[in-house]
Write a protein that holds these residues in place. Sequence first.
Motif, PDB file in Angstrom:
ATOM      1  N   TRP A   1      -2.011  -2.493  -4.712  1.00 44.99           N
ATOM      2  CA  TRP A   1      -0.916  -2.093  -5.574  1.00 44.99           C
ATOM      3  C   TRP A   1      -0.846  -2.847  -6.922  1.00 44.99           C
ATOM      4  O   TRP A   1      -0.829  -2.402  -7.767  1.00 44.99           O
ATOM      5  CB  TRP A   1       0.267  -2.670  -4.941  1.00 44.99           C
ATOM      6  CG  TRP A   1       1.748  -2.790  -5.459  1.00 44.99           C
ATOM      7  CD1 TRP A   1       2.341  -3.599  -5.724  1.00 44.99           C
ATOM      8  CD2 TRP A   1       2.263  -1.652  -6.170  1.00 44.99           C
ATOM      9  NE1 TRP A   1       3.684  -3.374  -6.340  1.00 44.99           N
ATOM     10  CE2 TRP A   1       3.480  -2.217  -6.707  1.00 44.99           C
ATOM     11  CE3 TRP A   1       1.865  -0.364  -6.492  1.00 44.99           C
ATOM     12  CZ2 TRP A   1       4.520  -1.323  -7.314  1.00 44.99           C
ATOM     13  CZ3 TRP A   1       2.982   0.442  -7.188  1.00 44.99           C
ATOM     14  CH2 TRP A   1       3.938   0.019  -7.666  1.00 44.99           C
ATOM     15  N   GLN A   2      -1.515  -4.071  -6.711  1.00 45.43           N
ATOM     16  CA  GLN A   2      -1.767  -4.816  -8.046  1.00 45.43           C
ATOM     17  C   GLN A   2      -2.742  -4.591  -8.907  1.00 45.43           C
ATOM     18  O   GLN A   2      -2.513  -4.378 -10.073  1.00 45.43           O
ATOM     19  CB  GLN A   2      -1.682  -6.532  -7.630  1.00 45.43           C
ATOM     20  CG  GLN A   2      -0.511  -7.035  -7.207  1.00 45.43           C
ATOM     21  CD  GLN A   2       0.516  -7.226  -8.029  1.00 45.43           C
ATOM     22  OE1 GLN A   2       0.584  -7.419  -9.196  1.00 45.43           O
ATOM     23  NE2 GLN A   2       1.796  -6.970  -7.734  1.00 45.43           N
TER      24      GLN A   2
ATOM     25  N   SER B   1       0.878  -1.279  -0.022  1.00 44.53           N
ATOM     26  CA  SER B   1      -0.031   0.016  -0.024  1.00 44.53           C
ATOM     27  C   SER B   1       0.925   1.121   0.007  1.00 44.53           C
ATOM     28  O   SER B   1       0.360   2.452  -0.316  1.00 44.53           O
ATOM     29  CB  SER B   1      -0.737  -0.032   1.187  1.00 44.53           C
ATOM     30  OG  SER B   1      -1.895  -0.873   1.095  1.00 44.53           O
ATOM     31  N   SER B   2       1.950   1.167   0.616  1.00 40.40           N
ATOM     32  CA  SER B   2       3.231   2.291   0.571  1.00 40.40           C
ATOM     33  C   SER B   2       3.499   2.220  -0.766  1.00 40.40           C
ATOM     34  O   SER B   2       3.534   3.487  -1.347  1.00 40.40           O
ATOM     35  CB  SER B   2       4.231   2.129   1.503  1.00 40.40           C
ATOM     36  OG  SER B   2       3.704   2.057   2.758  1.00 40.40           O
TER      37      SER B   2
ATOM     38  N   GLU C   1       1.404   6.426   4.309  1.00 41.86           N
ATOM     39  CA  GLU C   1       2.912   6.941   4.450  1.00 41.86           C
ATOM     40  C   GLU C   1       3.296   6.859   5.882  1.00 41.86           C
ATOM     41  O   GLU C   1       2.413   7.111   6.825  1.00 41.86           O
ATOM     42  CB  GLU C   1       3.057   8.386   3.867  1.00 41.86           C
ATOM     43  CG  GLU C   1       4.298   9.039   4.125  1.00 41.86           C
ATOM     44  CD  GLU C   1       4.442  10.514   3.351  1.00 41.86           C
ATOM     45  OE1 GLU C   1       4.089  10.337   2.262  1.00 41.86           O
ATOM     46  OE2 GLU C   1       4.594  11.423   4.265  1.00 41.86           O
ATOM     47  N   ASN C   2       4.345   6.612   6.242  1.00 39.32           N
ATOM     48  CA  ASN C   2       4.689   6.709   7.655  1.00 39.32           C
ATOM     49  C   ASN C   2       4.460   8.049   8.189  1.00 39.32           C
ATOM     50  O   ASN C   2       4.748   8.908   7.531  1.00 39.32           O
ATOM     51  CB  ASN C   2       6.204   6.093   7.927  1.00 39.32           C
ATOM     52  CG  ASN C   2       6.624   5.967   9.606  1.00 39.32           C
ATOM     53  OD1 ASN C   2       7.030   6.891   9.918  1.00 39.32           O
ATOM     54  ND2 ASN C   2       6.200   4.775   9.832  1.00 39.32           N
ATOM     55  N   ARG C   3       4.251   8.123   9.344  1.00 40.48           N
ATOM     56  CA  ARG C   3       3.726   9.662  10.067  1.00 40.48           C
ATOM     57  C   ARG C   3       5.035  10.313  10.199  1.00 40.48           C
ATOM     58  O   ARG C   3       4.933  11.759  10.112  1.00 40.48           O
ATOM     59  CB  ARG C   3       3.014   9.351  11.457  1.00 40.48           C
ATOM     60  CG  ARG C   3       2.442  10.398  11.922  1.00 40.48           C
ATOM     61  CD  ARG C   3       1.937  10.307  13.503  1.00 40.48           C
ATOM     62  NE  ARG C   3       3.205   9.980  14.304  1.00 40.48           N
ATOM     63  CZ  ARG C   3       3.252   8.893  15.061  1.00 40.48           C
ATOM     64  NH1 ARG C   3       2.699   7.911  14.769  1.00 40.48           N
ATOM     65  NH2 ARG C   3       4.050   8.804  15.931  1.00 40.48           N
TER      66      ARG C   3
ATOM     67  N   SER D   1       8.744   7.588   2.524  1.00 35.40           N
ATOM     68  CA  SER D   1       9.832   6.617   2.488  1.00 35.40           C
ATOM     69  C   SER D   1      10.302   6.267   0.954  1.00 35.40           C
ATOM     70  O   SER D   1       9.738   6.893   0.220  1.00 35.40           O
ATOM     71  CB  SER D   1       9.693   5.187   3.229  1.00 35.40           C
ATOM     72  OG  SER D   1       8.714   4.608   2.367  1.00 35.40           O
ATOM     73  N   ALA D   2      11.342   5.443   0.868  1.00 31.31           N
ATOM     74  CA  ALA D   2      11.645   5.043  -0.611  1.00 31.31           C
ATOM     75  C   ALA D   2      10.695   4.285  -1.321  1.00 31.31           C
ATOM     76  O   ALA D   2      10.494   4.480  -2.599  1.00 31.31           O
ATOM     77  CB  ALA D   2      12.988   4.152  -0.550  1.00 31.31           C
ATOM     78  N   LEU D   3       9.697   3.484  -0.364  1.00 30.69           N
ATOM     79  CA  LEU D   3       8.685   2.790  -0.981  1.00 30.69           C
ATOM     80  C   LEU D   3       7.734   3.996  -1.395  1.00 30.69           C
ATOM     81  O   LEU D   3       7.149   3.507  -2.338  1.00 30.69           O
ATOM     82  CB  LEU D   3       7.920   2.178   0.052  1.00 30.69           C
ATOM     83  CG  LEU D   3       8.532   0.647   0.566  1.00 30.69           C
ATOM     84  CD1 LEU D   3       7.969   0.389   1.888  1.00 30.69           C
ATOM     85  CD2 LEU D   3       8.493  -0.293  -0.376  1.00 30.69           C
TER      86      LEU D   3
END
Length: 464
Positions: A416-417, A78-79, A85-87, A91-93
């Motif tokens: 994502w898929q 999902s990222s 997204e992390n709070r 990130s690179a993801l």
Amino acid sequence: MKKLSIYITISFLALNFFSCKKSLNELPPQSKVEGNVIIDQKSAEVALNGVYYRFAEAGDDRGVQSTQTSYTHEKLPSSLAGFIENRTGASALNMNAVTPTAYDATYIWESAYLLINAANSVIKDVQLLPSNKIQEQRRNEILGEAYFMRAYGHYQLMAYYAQYFDVNSPYGVMIRDEPVTTSNIPATRKSVQESYDFILADVDKAIQDAPSAQSAKRVTSWTAKALKARILLNRGLESDFTEVVTLTKDIIANSPYLLEDHQEDIFKTKGLSSSEVMLGTVPFAAQVNKRDSYLYRDLPADIVKEPLSEIMNGDPRVAWCFHTVSDYLGISKFLGEQVEVGYMFRLTEVYLQEAEALLRSNGDIDEVKGLMKTVMGKAGITDFSSLDAITDRDELRMELYAETVRNLFCEDGQDWQALLRLPMAKIQELRPTIVSNTQFILPIPLVEFQRNPMIGDQNPGYIN
């Protein structure tokens, strides 16, 4: 976020017991994950239980035995899709810019090969058991379940590390068809076509031999059919769509699984007792791994990003899927009585698979809308006028994509898929960080090249 303490090659060589005090999947309390210890039916059951431990990514989380699938199977994809997204920041993801040395490149790689190795041990030893040591029907069922897990593991690798979208590509999967020992660590990746052939052969064995009785905790032949439909839909050949429709119609009409009247009940109260869940992971009694993954110290660990909030805008699921704490919009979809349960396959996905396969193979639009309405109605939607008004197939495909995300975000990578199955122009419109299909997949972890120089080339677009 969990940290991996060992790489896959070391894990293979350890060949150690994984045991626990709490039972998982209502099987014997001890499980042998890898190694030649299968001497009869009882020990075969224990070893198979070990495969399910690997599937659930069972391990130690701050001193507590826990299943740890929430990152690998839910938040990581999902990222990549840009939905969470992390709070603390992107990130690179989130940028679709993972490097071969990053932890994020190793999570799915390691968990998939651990699962494959455990399944291979069961397959090898159960096949060798004398007929006086195991009932033949149960032998076949155990093998069917193990073949499913081997196929699932290899397909995870296909979907995240191989050019699954191009059957002519040489960048397929490094297939493991036997337990890893010091003598067979070196291995070369197969082509995409060879990889599909191997994976689908395993799935067909699971369809043939896995038990058919309803279960949300163990593999069934119906779950194997759902996995095959997932694989074929992502491969996307013209002939695949016809087979997806055949598989999904069979599951919907003949399987013991039924949609829940209220989708929220699956996640909040019913969990694996839901008639809709085809395969999930059973948590340990004391674990809080997944709750902390979504709500750490009473604040959202990850925040909902605009692409997801826009898709969910005005949908009744917002009321229970999202929550706001201190101005942070987080995921509450799984928070409730069943928070620690992992959901790998649900019947809702099967309905949406059929709808997409029909639409992409020039099937009847009204039939597609009917499948969508069935699913949407279970989510509390009563007004279908906007859906009824759609006559353009491309517009309907985008609405089907949106409904897939609304239903399946943070569930085994299906959001994502679904994004990557759209036309490239649409993918880039929705996800501007993706400028090439090389970003559809992750880089093979650098450590694999260091310990297995025979693997072949790194995925295009990445440099070791």
